[in-house]
Motif scaffolding. Sequence first.
Motif, PDB file in Angstrom:
ATOM      1  N   GLU A 241       0.804  -1.221   0.000  1.00  0.00           N
ATOM      2  CA  GLU A 241       0.000   0.000   0.000  1.00  0.00           C
ATOM      3  C   GLU A 241       0.840   1.275   0.000  1.00  0.00           C
ATOM      4  N   GLY A 242       2.169   1.143   0.087  1.00  0.00           N
ATOM      5  CA  GLY A 242       3.046   2.311   0.066  1.00  0.00           C
ATOM      6  C   GLY A 242       3.448   2.790   1.442  1.00  0.00           C
ATOM      7  N   THR A 243       2.869   2.203   2.484  1.00  0.00           N
ATOM      8  CA  THR A 243       3.266   2.547   3.843  1.00  0.00           C
ATOM      9  C   THR A 243       4.663   2.005   4.109  1.00  0.00           C
ATOM     10  N   ALA A 244       5.496   2.791   4.784  1.00  0.00           N
ATOM     11  CA  ALA A 244       6.871   2.354   5.049  1.00  0.00           C
ATOM     12  C   ALA A 244       7.493   3.209   6.134  1.00  0.00           C
ATOM     13  N   VAL A 245       8.326   2.583   6.955  1.00  0.00           N
ATOM     14  CA  VAL A 245       9.137   3.310   7.927  1.00  0.00           C
ATOM     15  C   VAL A 245      10.449   2.542   8.087  1.00  0.00           C
ATOM     16  N   PHE A 246      11.558   3.277   8.161  1.00  0.00           N
ATOM     17  CA  PHE A 246      12.879   2.664   8.199  1.00  0.00           C
ATOM     18  C   PHE A 246      13.676   3.208   9.390  1.00  0.00           C
ATOM     19  N   ALA A 247      14.324   2.291  10.099  1.00  0.00           N
ATOM     20  CA  ALA A 247      15.204   2.676  11.206  1.00  0.00           C
ATOM     21  C   ALA A 247      16.643   2.429  10.778  1.00  0.00           C
ATOM     22  N   GLY A 248      17.364   3.500  10.507  1.00  0.00           N
ATOM     23  CA  GLY A 248      18.749   3.394  10.068  1.00  0.00           C
ATOM     24  C   GLY A 248      19.705   3.952  11.098  1.00  0.00           C
ATOM     25  N   ALA A 249      20.992   3.921  10.749  1.00  0.00           N
ATOM     26  CA  ALA A 249      22.033   4.346  11.684  1.00  0.00           C
ATOM     27  C   ALA A 249      21.946   5.833  12.014  1.00  0.00           C
ATOM     28  N   ARG A 250      21.402   6.624  11.102  1.00  0.00           N
ATOM     29  CA  ARG A 250      21.318   8.062  11.357  1.00  0.00           C
ATOM     30  C   ARG A 250      20.233   8.389  12.382  1.00  0.00           C
ATOM     31  N   ASP A 251      19.063   7.776  12.225  1.00  0.00           N
ATOM     32  CA  ASP A 251      17.942   8.096  13.105  1.00  0.00           C
ATOM     33  C   ASP A 251      17.961   7.295  14.407  1.00  0.00           C
ATOM     34  N   VAL A 252      18.442   6.040  14.343  1.00  0.00           N
ATOM     35  CA  VAL A 252      18.523   5.197  15.545  1.00  0.00           C
ATOM     36  C   VAL A 252      19.938   4.629  15.597  1.00  0.00           C
ATOM     37  N   PRO A 253      20.915   5.390  16.051  1.00  0.00           N
ATOM     38  CA  PRO A 253      22.315   4.977  15.990  1.00  0.00           C
ATOM     39  C   PRO A 253      22.656   3.738  16.807  1.00  0.00           C
ATOM     40  N   ASP A 254      21.943   3.481  17.894  1.00  0.00           N
ATOM     41  CA  ASP A 254      22.195   2.301  18.713  1.00  0.00           C
ATOM     42  C   ASP A 254      21.564   1.092  18.024  1.00  0.00           C
ATOM     43  N   PHE A 255      22.407   0.191  17.456  1.00  0.00           N
ATOM     44  CA  PHE A 255      21.855  -0.914  16.670  1.00  0.00           C
ATOM     45  C   PHE A 255      21.017  -1.859  17.543  1.00  0.00           C
ATOM     46  N   ALA A 256      21.367  -1.993  18.835  1.00  0.00           N
ATOM     47  CA  ALA A 256      20.589  -2.855  19.715  1.00  0.00           C
ATOM     48  C   ALA A 256      19.169  -2.311  19.889  1.00  0.00           C
ATOM     49  N   LYS A 257      19.054  -1.006  19.962  1.00  0.00           N
ATOM     50  CA  LYS A 257      17.747  -0.355  20.062  1.00  0.00           C
ATOM     51  C   LYS A 257      17.010  -0.407  18.721  1.00  0.00           C
ATOM     52  N   ARG A 258      17.798  -0.313  17.641  1.00  0.00           N
ATOM     53  CA  ARG A 258      17.225  -0.278  16.296  1.00  0.00           C
ATOM     54  C   ARG A 258      16.432  -1.533  15.961  1.00  0.00           C
ATOM     55  N   ALA A 259      16.726  -2.650  16.614  1.00  0.00           N
ATOM     56  CA  ALA A 259      16.050  -3.910  16.318  1.00  0.00           C
ATOM     57  C   ALA A 259      14.555  -3.840  16.596  1.00  0.00           C
ATOM     58  N   ASP A 260      14.128  -3.012  17.554  1.00  0.00           N
ATOM     59  CA  ASP A 260      12.699  -2.935  17.854  1.00  0.00           C
ATOM     60  C   ASP A 260      12.200  -1.509  18.053  1.00  0.00           C
ATOM     61  N   HIS A 261      12.962  -0.530  17.581  1.00  0.00           N
ATOM     62  CA  HIS A 261      12.529   0.865  17.631  1.00  0.00           C
ATOM     63  C   HIS A 261      12.551   1.466  16.216  1.00  0.00           C
ATOM     64  N   PHE A 262      11.443   2.043  15.815  1.00  0.00           N
ATOM     65  CA  PHE A 262      11.383   2.813  14.575  1.00  0.00           C
ATOM     66  C   PHE A 262      11.221   4.289  14.928  1.00  0.00           C
ATOM     67  N   PRO A 263      11.804   5.183  14.132  1.00  0.00           N
ATOM     68  CA  PRO A 263      11.550   6.613  14.366  1.00  0.00           C
ATOM     69  C   PRO A 263      10.072   6.928  14.170  1.00  0.00           C
ATOM     70  N   TRP A 264       9.533   7.699  15.066  1.00  0.00           N
ATOM     71  CA  TRP A 264       8.128   8.089  14.962  1.00  0.00           C
ATOM     72  C   TRP A 264       8.058   9.298  14.033  1.00  0.00           C
ATOM     73  N   TRP A 265       8.073   9.004  12.732  1.00  0.00           N
ATOM     74  CA  TRP A 265       8.026  10.072  11.737  1.00  0.00           C
ATOM     75  C   TRP A 265       6.729  10.870  11.887  1.00  0.00           C
ATOM     76  N   GLY A 266       6.877  12.171  11.749  1.00  0.00           N
ATOM     77  CA  GLY A 266       5.713  13.038  11.853  1.00  0.00           C
ATOM     78  C   GLY A 266       5.397  13.479  13.263  1.00  0.00           C
ATOM     79  N   ARG A 267       6.163  13.011  14.233  1.00  0.00           N
ATOM     80  CA  ARG A 267       5.956  13.432  15.615  1.00  0.00           C
ATOM     81  C   ARG A 267       6.218  14.934  15.703  1.00  0.00           C
TER      82      ARG A 267
END
Length: 540
Positions: free
Chosen positions: A327-353
């Motif tokens: 449907e075109g919905t998408a969210v990505f957690a990368g090194a820039r937005d979530v630098p801690d890779f351990a956190k990145r496994a289950d945290h996505f940036p809340w885009w639009g916050r």
Amino acid sequence: MILHSTEALKRYTESGHWGRRTLRKMAAKAPERPAVVNPADRPDLTGTAAQSLSYRELSAAVDAIATGLLDMGLRKDESVIVQLLNVWELVAMFLVVSHAGGVLAPMPIQWRANKFQNVKKFADARFFFGMRDFKGANRLAIAEKSGFVALPIERIAEIARGAVDAARLDASVVDGNDIFTLCWSSGTEALSKGGPMSHNNWLFQMNLISQTAGLREGDRVLATAPVVDTTGVATWLASLAIGGTTLLHHSLNMPLLVKQLMQDQVHFLLLVPAVLNIILKLPNVDQLDFSGVRCIASGSAQCSRWSMGEFKRRWNIEILHTWGQTEGTAVFAGARDVPDFAKRADHFPWWGRPSVAWPSGIRGVEMTLFDEADAECTQPGQGAELVYCGPTVFAGYYRQPDLAKSTFTPDGFCRTGDFFILRDAHHIGVFDRKKDIVIRGFNLSVAKVENLVLTHPGVQEAAAVAVPDEIMREKTCIYVVPKDKAQLPTLEAVIGHLKQIGVAAYKLPEHIEYFDTIQRNPVGKILKAQLRQRVRSAAA
């Protein structure tokens, strides 16, 4: 063919996210740079030689094939069906059909007669390009029986050597709001639905990937997912956006994949979490050198912290945690937005916050969590359905207006059908599909169980589903592919391992089954419907 509402067109045009630019022809800064490289095993797949096309050569082929389609009588906004492997002809057809004023509707190579009828019904297409024979099935014969004008893959290469009618091509007016592709939902539960994505939808999506993955001009991108679904198309278009080289890989050929990662100067690719785990459990993993790879996107299931940490430790590779839909919905957690890779496994940036600016620079996307009463979740720890609005979201399922109410909220947010958790003031995290939850007092995500089970050294792959239980309501059954068939990891051994690493009792599995392989759909998602039916039949 413009399908988006007047309100959406006005909103995203005025915000500057949508414009007149299209994907008909993408000008290359380096015309002699390789644009697309066939998989090395193409001779085994198609019986024809592998080859590489520069941007100049690909552009010339696109012009010629588009002229050929017009000669065949292709009409403005008409859909064209292709069912091809990951080869240059498939990539070219996206640009070809748009250049001629049509809409490409690619189908997975695995689909047979019943899916052909479904696609024919909704796309109302005349032309089909496919394989005469692949794994014992004549796709052209099936297409002809379904009412298509069927042409073989060889015809594409033949037309590419023909004449170009630039005047007729230029007369075919295409707008940024016209539909570029008609991708089909993966169809693990029912007949597939068509998801129309405009040029503007894709142009915004391409930038999402390049920004969050840190792609650079001229990067070499390995396209491992079938370039017929949203995941594969997005990977290829991300390469196109940076003037990169797309290295094609069909299906999962592990020896070839490892060879490409070590020898072909790959900078970015996508692998499902199961393949990440397979690589890390290869007997010769300590001898592998993937140091040229900067980033691997991983989606279709939740990545484990263990695999993300191992790729970072061994090769300094960042894992881009991805979530997305047809449907075109998408969210990505990368090194820039979530630098801690351990956190990145289950945290996505809340885009639009509100009042939160992300280092990746993503703007224009809005996300929130709605409970069953459509009330917004505001407290950390709350879990509910993710609803999503942004320039990537499609206009609704193609020719199925009856689905609009269940797809969108009254104010235009797309209902994703996926459970997320509000992690904190800035992050959300995937919980699971509504149907992929074990209900036993606590709502338990099967993805969480799968990732925990994968930490057992004797487990190669794992899948988990709920099984009915008279007392607990549901319990957890795990399906395991053992690393060594001679030493099956018993249920007791798996539970003992999980207890040792501190897993809560309610997350422990109660039943285990063994497979040689876990069946997946073309984009790598486990066919959970089959597993649920299997375990319920056994329980009955």
